[in-house]
Design a protein around this motif. Structure first.
Motif, mmCIF file in Angstrom:
data_model
loop_
_atom_site.group_PDB
_atom_site.id
_atom_site.type_symbol
_atom_site.label_atom_id
_atom_site.label_comp_id
_atom_site.label_asym_id
_atom_site.label_seq_id
_atom_site.Cartn_x
_atom_site.Cartn_y
_atom_site.Cartn_z
ATOM 1 N N ASP A 163 -5.132 6.756 10.037
ATOM 2 C CA ASP A 163 -5.540 5.348 10.013
ATOM 3 C C ASP A 163 -4.620 4.528 9.109
ATOM 4 N N PHE A 164 -4.312 5.049 7.949
ATOM 5 C CA PHE A 164 -3.461 4.330 7.009
ATOM 6 C C PHE A 164 -2.066 4.087 7.589
ATOM 7 N N LEU A 165 -1.456 5.124 8.146
ATOM 8 C CA LEU A 165 -0.090 4.995 8.656
ATOM 9 C C LEU A 165 -0.031 4.014 9.823
ATOM 10 N N TYR A 166 -1.032 4.059 10.698
ATOM 11 C CA TYR A 166 -1.016 3.113 11.811
ATOM 12 C C TYR A 166 -1.379 1.696 11.380
ATOM 13 N N GLU A 167 -2.169 1.575 10.335
ATOM 14 C CA GLU A 167 -2.431 0.230 9.808
ATOM 15 C C GLU A 167 -1.134 -0.394 9.308
ATOM 16 N N GLN A 168 -0.328 0.414 8.605
ATOM 17 C CA GLN A 168 0.946 -0.100 8.099
ATOM 18 C C GLN A 168 1.913 -0.408 9.243
ATOM 19 N N ILE A 169 1.920 0.439 10.255
ATOM 20 C CA ILE A 169 2.779 0.194 11.419
ATOM 21 C C ILE A 169 2.349 -1.077 12.135
ATOM 22 N N VAL B 268 18.729 7.519 -13.054
ATOM 23 C CA VAL B 268 19.880 7.488 -12.148
ATOM 24 C C VAL B 268 19.697 8.494 -11.022
ATOM 25 N N GLU B 269 18.597 9.247 -11.060
ATOM 26 C CA GLU B 269 18.320 10.294 -10.085
ATOM 27 C C GLU B 269 17.295 9.877 -9.041
ATOM 28 N N ASN B 270 16.282 9.146 -9.456
ATOM 29 C CA ASN B 270 15.234 8.747 -8.522
ATOM 30 C C ASN B 270 15.803 7.802 -7.467
ATOM 31 N N ILE B 271 15.460 8.066 -6.214
ATOM 32 C CA ILE B 271 15.980 7.294 -5.089
ATOM 33 C C ILE B 271 14.938 6.325 -4.558
ATOM 34 N N PHE B 272 13.726 6.801 -4.357
ATOM 35 C CA PHE B 272 12.645 5.963 -3.824
ATOM 36 C C PHE B 272 11.393 6.279 -4.613
ATOM 37 N N THR B 273 10.838 5.259 -5.242
ATOM 38 C CA THR B 273 9.637 5.422 -6.044
ATOM 39 C C THR B 273 8.630 4.333 -5.683
ATOM 40 N N VAL B 274 7.388 4.581 -6.020
ATOM 41 C CA VAL B 274 6.340 3.577 -5.848
ATOM 42 C C VAL B 274 6.150 2.876 -7.185
ATOM 43 N N PRO B 275 6.455 1.579 -7.281
ATOM 44 C CA PRO B 275 6.267 0.869 -8.547
ATOM 45 C C PRO B 275 4.811 0.934 -9.008
ATOM 46 N N MET B 276 4.629 1.294 -10.262
ATOM 47 C CA MET B 276 3.290 1.392 -10.839
ATOM 48 C C MET B 276 3.265 0.596 -12.137
ATOM 49 N N ASP B 277 2.241 -0.207 -12.305
ATOM 50 C CA ASP B 277 2.068 -0.974 -13.536
ATOM 51 C C ASP B 277 0.624 -1.462 -13.578
ATOM 52 N N PRO B 278 -0.119 -1.120 -14.630
ATOM 53 C CA PRO B 278 -1.542 -1.481 -14.680
ATOM 54 C C PRO B 278 -1.807 -2.966 -14.548
ATOM 55 N N VAL B 279 -0.870 -3.790 -15.005
ATOM 56 C CA VAL B 279 -1.064 -5.232 -14.972
ATOM 57 C C VAL B 279 -0.468 -5.842 -13.706
ATOM 58 N N ASN C 145 0.805 -1.226 0.000
ATOM 59 C CA ASN C 145 0.000 0.000 0.000
ATOM 60 C C ASN C 145 0.838 1.275 0.000
ATOM 61 N N MET C 146 2.104 1.159 -0.366
ATOM 62 C CA MET C 146 2.973 2.336 -0.367
ATOM 63 C C MET C 146 2.455 3.413 -1.310
ATOM 64 N N PHE C 147 1.689 3.012 -2.335
ATOM 65 C CA PHE C 147 1.163 3.983 -3.293
ATOM 66 C C PHE C 147 0.262 5.021 -2.621
#
Length: 555
Positions: free
Chosen positions: A113-119, A298-309, A56-58
């Protein structure tokens, strides 16, 4: 290994909102299976204790009414105007922009709620991995996975620290509600810092943004970036009384990096230097960081993987939300005609002047827009077809019939992320990975730290500016740097944090005075003189469930 049972679907929805009267962040299993089956290999251990924590990082960056919205629409960078009732939603979006969110708001509730659910999920994994490590101390991967989970949990606590300041620190899934108590902001700050510092030796050096074993995971570079953010914002995060006008001095807040004690600004520089040593640098083309296939950046450090499939649940509403209906339709997608840049942002970009920043056209749709075929897009107004033309200097908090066509067209729209022509779900499912951290931000952080140390930050700032062909700057000041951060990082969810650090979050802007009055004068913007709005309120239901918690000052 002792015979136990673990849960294949670990979810703590009710507990995430402190709604359990017995165990805080208590799991609600849907089925169980034998532990000896689930944890018989490193891969299965990873799948059952670590992998799901990223699912759920997105929601940090793209989900509607969550963390990103709090950070973006409470700032001076962007707004969601009411367009003759459209996007009013009971005043939700306008009140966020006007800093009138009170103690019960969907955005604050959802984020908490979201952050504590992940925690809660992290705590379950921590407990499990600690038990494994104690039972089999010679199995190294238990400790490696345990430290990655601690780093993931630290990231979620970093977000809570930034948004709510005084929050409960819960580190076990067995903690009863009676023991859940509120920690001061400085305590949460030091907890996040120590968790990341202790996890660092066990984290991989690999790039998180590139496809492979560590794609989308918190690796050492991601931890360095979070630690740099903690250091740069240390004056804010170490301040337990943020309404008295006094902050602790960054030069007196100490960090230890590689065994060497240094102050907050020196630590910021050290962590950015570590990123550079790992090979992070500016991508040659600014827009490639936001392209459909941006995994090679080469610049992006942390991204949320996205792919429709591959990731059909990871929806990003930001791109769809900003586009006019007819604009999106031309690309075969949906548009909600909502979010737009403020007039303040356009002024910073010097829109329409000879000195307009080159990133303006890379960041915003302005003026007449065209479809994928290069042809003008038309919209209907007053029974006629007219060219669709975004008007960057026209948005107001409330717009009505007297504004004419501007109701539909006011405001520059987000253009930073490339249109994915293969997107699904109307464009909510696209291939562009959502950027959380990138090296341009780190360079500007280093420049800021140097300026705060009395040094010159021109080199780092001009590296960022040279990449897009902007004129070099000399003797960069903090005010200049704050503008530069908007020019480079607009729409990336960092503006609120920047404004708070610079002491400008509560300042009124022209956007908060133009078109604010709606049905009652009570909706006027009221400037916060104490700074209490730099921290969000804890929503009322949480306080009623736990007498150990108290509301943040000012609410």
């Amino acid at each position: 290994m002792k015979k136990k049972f673990i849960y294949s679907f670990m979810i703590a929805a009710a507990a995430a909102a402190f709604s359990s009267c017995s165990n805080f962040l208590e799991e609600r299993p849907t089925d169980a299976f034998d532990e000896e089956t689930a944890f018989q290999s490193p891969t299965l251990v990873y799948v059952n204790t670590v992998a799901s924590l990223y699912n759920n990082m997105f929601k940090i960056m793209g989900n509607d009414r969550h963390v990103y919205d709090l950070n973006t629409f409470s700032s001076d960078e962007a707004m969601l105007p009411c367009r003759i009732g459209d996007w009013e939603d009971g005043g939700l979006w306008q009140n966020i922009f006007l800093h009138r969110w009170g103690t019960m708001n969907d955005l604050t509730k959802n984020s908490w709620d979201f952050l504590y659910e992940q925690i809660g999920k992290c705590n379950q994994s921590v407990d499990k991995l600690q038990a494994f490590a104690e039972e089999q101390p010679d199995v190294e991967y238990f400790k490696v996975y345990l430290e990655e989970v601690r780093a993931v949990r630290a990231f979620f606590y970093y977000e809570l620290l930034d948004l709510f300041a005084r929050v409960p620190l819960v580190t076990s899934s067995t903690t009863p509600m009676s023991e859940v108590k509120q920690s001061e902001r400085s305590v949460v700050f030091n907890f996040v810092r120590s968790e990341l510092e202790e996890a660092l030796p066990y984290l991989s050096d690999n790039r998180s943004n590139q496809k492979g074993e560590y794609y989308g995971r918190i690796t050492k570079p991601v931890a360095y970036m979070i630690l740099a953010k903690l250091a740069l914002n240390a004056e804010v995060y170490a301040d337990d009384n943020w309404t008295d006008g006094n902050r602790p001095a960054g030069k007196n807040i100490k960090f230890t990096v590689d065994g060497k004690e240094m102050n907050a600004w020196e630590a910021t520089i050290a962590y950015v230097d570590k990123l550079e040593a790992l090979g992070y640098k500016l991508q040659g083309n600014f827009s490639e960081n936001f392209a459909v296939a941006n995994e090679t950046s080469v610049e992006n450090i942390f991204t949320v993987p996205m792919d429709p499939v591959a990731y059909p649940d990871a929806k990003d509403y930001n791109l769809v939300r900003t586009r006019h209906y007819d604009h999106a339709t031309a690309y075969g997608q949906s548009g909600w005609n909502g979010s737009c840049a403020t007039v303040k942002a356009m002024n910073v970009f010097k829109f329409g002047t000879a000195d307009e920043d080159p990133r303006c056209k890379l960041t915003y749709f302005t003026g007449e827009v065209t479809g994928p075929d290069g042809k003008t897009i038309y919209t209907e107004w007053d029974g006629q077809k007219v060219p669709l033309k975004y008007e960057p200097n026209a948005p107001k908090v409330y717009m009505d019939a007297s504004d004419g066509l501007l109701v539909k067209t006011a405001g520059a729209r987000m253009a930073k992320y490339e249109f994915d022509q293969n997107a699904q779900d109307g464009g909510n499912l696209h291939g562009n990975d959502c950027v959380i951290f990138r090296f341009a931000d780190a360079l500007l952080m280093k420049a800021e730290a140097k300026i705060r140390l009395g040094q010159n930050g021109d080199d780092e700032v001009n590296q960022v500016r040279n990449r897009v062909g902007a004129k070099p700057l000399q003797n960069v000041t903090l005010d200049t740097l704050l503008d530069e951060r908007m020019l480079e990082l607009a729409w990336e969810g960092v503006r609120r944090q920047d404004l708070i650090r610079f002491g400008k979050f509560t300042e009124a802007t022209v956007d908060r005075y133009v078109g604010v009055k709606h049905f009652a004068s009570s909706l006027d913007y009221q400037e916060d003189k104490t700074g209490y709005t730099t921290v969000f309120s804890i929503y009322a239901d949480i306080l009623s469930l736990n007498p150990n918690l108290t509301q943040n000052p000012g609410y």
